[in-house]
Design a protein around this motif. Structure first.
Motif, PDB file in Angstrom:
ATOM      1  N   ASP A 172       0.816  -1.222   0.000  1.00 18.36           N
ATOM      2  CA  ASP A 172       0.000   0.000   0.000  1.00 18.36           C
ATOM      3  C   ASP A 172       0.851   1.274   0.000  1.00 18.36           C
ATOM      4  O   ASP A 172       0.438   2.281  -0.560  1.00 18.36           O
TER       5      ASP A 172
ATOM      6  N   ILE B 250      -9.106   6.963  -8.948  1.00 19.98           N
ATOM      7  CA  ILE B 250     -10.035   6.289  -8.019  1.00 19.98           C
ATOM      8  C   ILE B 250     -10.090   4.790  -8.319  1.00 19.98           C
ATOM      9  O   ILE B 250      -9.930   3.942  -7.432  1.00 19.98           O
TER      10      ILE B 250
ATOM     11  N   GLU C 176      -8.416   1.496  -6.065  1.00 21.25           N
ATOM     12  CA  GLU C 176      -9.248   0.426  -5.497  1.00 21.25           C
ATOM     13  C   GLU C 176      -8.821  -0.943  -6.020  1.00 21.25           C
ATOM     14  O   GLU C 176      -8.805  -1.920  -5.278  1.00 21.25           O
TER      15      GLU C 176
ATOM     16  N   ASN D 133      -5.562  -1.814  -4.258  1.00 18.76           N
ATOM     17  CA  ASN D 133      -5.857  -2.169  -2.863  1.00 18.76           C
ATOM     18  C   ASN D 133      -6.381  -3.592  -2.767  1.00 18.76           C
ATOM     19  O   ASN D 133      -6.045  -4.328  -1.832  1.00 18.76           O
TER      20      ASN D 133
ATOM     21  N   SER E  55     -21.091   1.796   7.069  1.00 23.25           N
ATOM     22  CA  SER E  55     -20.081   0.753   6.932  1.00 23.25           C
ATOM     23  C   SER E  55     -18.698   1.389   6.719  1.00 23.25           C
ATOM     24  O   SER E  55     -18.581   2.416   6.058  1.00 23.25           O
ATOM     25  N   GLU E  56     -17.691   0.773   7.310  1.00 24.15           N
ATOM     26  CA  GLU E  56     -16.326   1.298   7.156  1.00 24.15           C
ATOM     27  C   GLU E  56     -15.606   0.653   5.972  1.00 24.15           C
ATOM     28  O   GLU E  56     -14.435   0.930   5.729  1.00 24.15           O
ATOM     29  N   GLY E  57     -16.272  -0.225   5.255  1.00 24.05           N
ATOM     30  CA  GLY E  57     -15.645  -0.847   4.086  1.00 24.05           C
ATOM     31  C   GLY E  57     -16.704  -1.286   3.097  1.00 24.05           C
ATOM     32  O   GLY E  57     -17.896  -1.044   3.288  1.00 24.05           O
TER      33      GLY E  57
ATOM     34  N   TYR F 196     -16.727  -0.376  -0.189  1.00 21.78           N
ATOM     35  CA  TYR F 196     -16.983   0.617  -1.229  1.00 21.78           C
ATOM     36  C   TYR F 196     -16.100   0.435  -2.463  1.00 21.78           C
ATOM     37  O   TYR F 196     -16.355   1.034  -3.496  1.00 21.78           O
TER      38      TYR F 196
ATOM     39  N   PHE G   7     -17.600  -1.217  -5.614  1.00 15.62           N
ATOM     40  CA  PHE G   7     -18.688  -0.344  -6.059  1.00 15.62           C
ATOM     41  C   PHE G   7     -18.133   0.856  -6.822  1.00 15.62           C
ATOM     42  O   PHE G   7     -18.663   1.226  -7.879  1.00 15.62           O
ATOM     43  N   LEU G   8     -17.053   1.448  -6.312  1.00 15.79           N
ATOM     44  CA  LEU G   8     -16.454   2.600  -7.009  1.00 15.79           C
ATOM     45  C   LEU G   8     -15.930   2.179  -8.379  1.00 15.79           C
ATOM     46  O   LEU G   8     -16.097   2.891  -9.372  1.00 15.79           O
TER      47      LEU G   8
ATOM     48  N   ASP H  49      -5.649   7.562   2.476  1.00 10.84           N
ATOM     49  CA  ASP H  49      -5.787   6.340   1.684  1.00 10.84           C
ATOM     50  C   ASP H  49      -5.200   5.153   2.444  1.00 10.84           C
ATOM     51  O   ASP H  49      -4.850   5.276   3.625  1.00 10.84           O
ATOM     52  N   ALA H  50      -5.094   4.018   1.765  1.00 13.19           N
ATOM     53  CA  ALA H  50      -4.727   2.772   2.435  1.00 13.19           C
ATOM     54  C   ALA H  50      -3.480   2.897   3.325  1.00 13.19           C
ATOM     55  O   ALA H  50      -3.480   2.392   4.445  1.00 13.19           O
TER      56      ALA H  50
ATOM     57  N   PHE I  29      -6.806  13.458  -2.587  1.00 12.30           N
ATOM     58  CA  PHE I  29      -7.155  12.083  -2.935  1.00 12.30           C
ATOM     59  C   PHE I  29      -7.656  11.323  -1.719  1.00 12.30           C
ATOM     60  O   PHE I  29      -7.080  11.417  -0.632  1.00 12.30           O
TER      61      PHE I  29
ATOM     62  N   ASP J  71      -9.322   7.213  -0.940  1.00 10.24           N
ATOM     63  CA  ASP J  71      -9.802   5.937  -1.493  1.00 10.24           C
ATOM     64  C   ASP J  71     -10.831   5.354  -0.522  1.00 10.24           C
ATOM     65  O   ASP J  71     -11.215   6.002   0.456  1.00 10.24           O
ATOM     66  N   SER J  72     -11.287   4.118  -0.785  1.00  8.28           N
ATOM     67  CA  SER J  72     -12.339   3.550   0.054  1.00  8.28           C
ATOM     68  C   SER J  72     -11.844   3.321   1.483  1.00  8.28           C
ATOM     69  O   SER J  72     -12.635   3.390   2.427  1.00  8.28           O
ATOM     70  N   SER J  73     -10.541   3.083   1.657  1.00  9.18           N
ATOM     71  CA  SER J  73     -10.000   2.936   3.011  1.00  9.18           C
ATOM     72  C   SER J  73     -10.096   4.256   3.760  1.00  9.18           C
ATOM     73  O   SER J  73     -10.444   4.299   4.941  1.00  9.18           O
TER      74      SER J  73
ATOM     75  N   GLY K  65     -13.682   4.952   4.597  1.00  7.53           N
ATOM     76  CA  GLY K  65     -14.036   4.148   5.770  1.00  7.53           C
ATOM     77  C   GLY K  65     -13.503   4.757   7.057  1.00  7.53           C
ATOM     78  O   GLY K  65     -14.163   4.719   8.099  1.00  7.53           O
TER      79      GLY K  65
ATOM     80  N   VAL L 211     -15.688   7.695   8.027  1.00 14.48           N
ATOM     81  CA  VAL L 211     -16.921   7.160   8.617  1.00 14.48           C
ATOM     82  C   VAL L 211     -16.638   6.666  10.038  1.00 14.48           C
ATOM     83  O   VAL L 211     -17.404   6.934  10.981  1.00 14.48           O
TER      84      VAL L 211
ATOM     85  N   VAL M  24     -15.921  10.795  -4.683  1.00 12.34           N
ATOM     86  CA  VAL M  24     -16.039   9.564  -3.889  1.00 12.34           C
ATOM     87  C   VAL M  24     -17.213   9.679  -2.898  1.00 12.34           C
ATOM     88  O   VAL M  24     -17.986   8.733  -2.732  1.00 12.34           O
TER      89      VAL M  24
ATOM     90  N   THR N 202     -20.735   7.277  -3.413  1.00 11.33           N
ATOM     91  CA  THR N 202     -21.123   6.361  -2.326  1.00 11.33           C
ATOM     92  C   THR N 202     -22.285   6.922  -1.509  1.00 11.33           C
ATOM     93  O   THR N 202     -22.723   6.289  -0.551  1.00 11.33           O
TER      94      THR N 202
END
Lengths: 144, 112
Positions: free
Chosen positions: A20, A48, A52, A55, A108-110, A112, A115-116, B22-23, B53, B55-57, B60, B63, B87, B91
């Motif tokens: 990462d 984006i 993902e 990741n 939810s914390e994950g 996504y 979906f993106l 990000d991650a 930037f 990402d989904s991490s 999350g 959130v 983003v 979502t």
């Protein structure tokens, strides 16, 4: 439908550790490669989607096996930007099976990531070839 | 990751002094937000002006930062840059958070 290779303009191919901390570097390389091409307006979506997808390789394909490599190839076709990722990790489920839209009220914390990718791509193909996972993603170019 | 907290009458402003959530740094972001929001009650505004930037991490982690608040605390966002904005819209997290164009405008609404 096979890609129209005759019209493809290959922008970049590289192979880096699937870690990462390396991902931002890889994203920058791809971003620079899109500069001045017909896909330049897709730079944000590409960042984006690619983040993902990488990741997912880091978290799922190489889970429990230390780490491995990820190869990224980027081409501009006649009507789309095509990004191909290859990894040599364990088989991962086909993202086409991950349907549905996350419900934001669940907080939810994950969940996504795929979906993106689905939201921003026109086509994805996920295949296992021998010991490789190959993910092909296309993002449509804006109409001229 | 550097998070800078400023206390104002209207809210506590938390400025993210990083270009990415990000991650690689999402977990650190979540833990630092826990520390900052653990010290204070009331309204928090997360200023994302410098964040180009996420990402989904990272999403999350933002959130998670909201979920770890206590009663009497709230978390709002400000200055979403184009990728971050996209983003949140895709979502539909933009329906969960109050989002401001500019953090400094929010704190300027209540004077000392």
């Amino acid at each position: 439908m096979p890609p129209s290779r005759t019209e493809a303009s290959h922008l970049l191919a590289l192979c880096l550790p699937a870690l990462d901390v390396v991902t931002p570097h890889l994203l920058r390389r791809v971003d620079h490669a899109l500069d001045g091409t017909p896909a330049a307006s897709l730079r944000d979506d590409t960042q984006i989607v690619l983040a993902e997808a990488i990741n997912n390789v880091v978290e799922h394909a190489y889970t429990g096996s230390g780490f491995g490599a990820v190869a990224v190839s980027v081409s501009v076709l006649a009507t789309a930007l095509e990004i191909t990722l290859t990894d040599w990790g364990r088989p991962v489920p086909d993202l086409a099976l991950c349907e549905g839209r996350p419900d934001p009220t669940l907080l939810s914390e994950g969940g996504y990531g795929w979906f993106l990718i689905r939201s921003l791509t026109s086509e994805t193909q996920h295949v296992r070839v021998g010991a490789e996972n190959r993910l092909l993603m296309r993002i449509d170019l804006p109409m001229a | 990751m550097e998070l800078i907290a400023e206390h104002h009458p209207a809210a506590t402003l938390i400025r993210v002094n990083a270009s990415r959530i990000d991650a690689p740094n999402a977990l650190q972001f979540k833990e630092e937000m826990r520390t900052l929001t653990g010290r204070q009650d009331g309204r928090f505004i997360l200023d994302l002006q410098k964040v180009d930037f996420i990402d989904s991490s990272g999403l999350g982690a933002v959130v998670a930062a909201m979920k770890q608040l206590r009663p009497g605390q709230s978390l709002e966002l400000a200055a979403l840059q184009p990728i971050v904005d996209k983003v949140f819209r895709l979502t539909r997290m933009d329906s969960i958070f109050a989002i401001h164009d500019d953090a400094d405008q929010v704190i300027a609404t209540v004077k000392d």
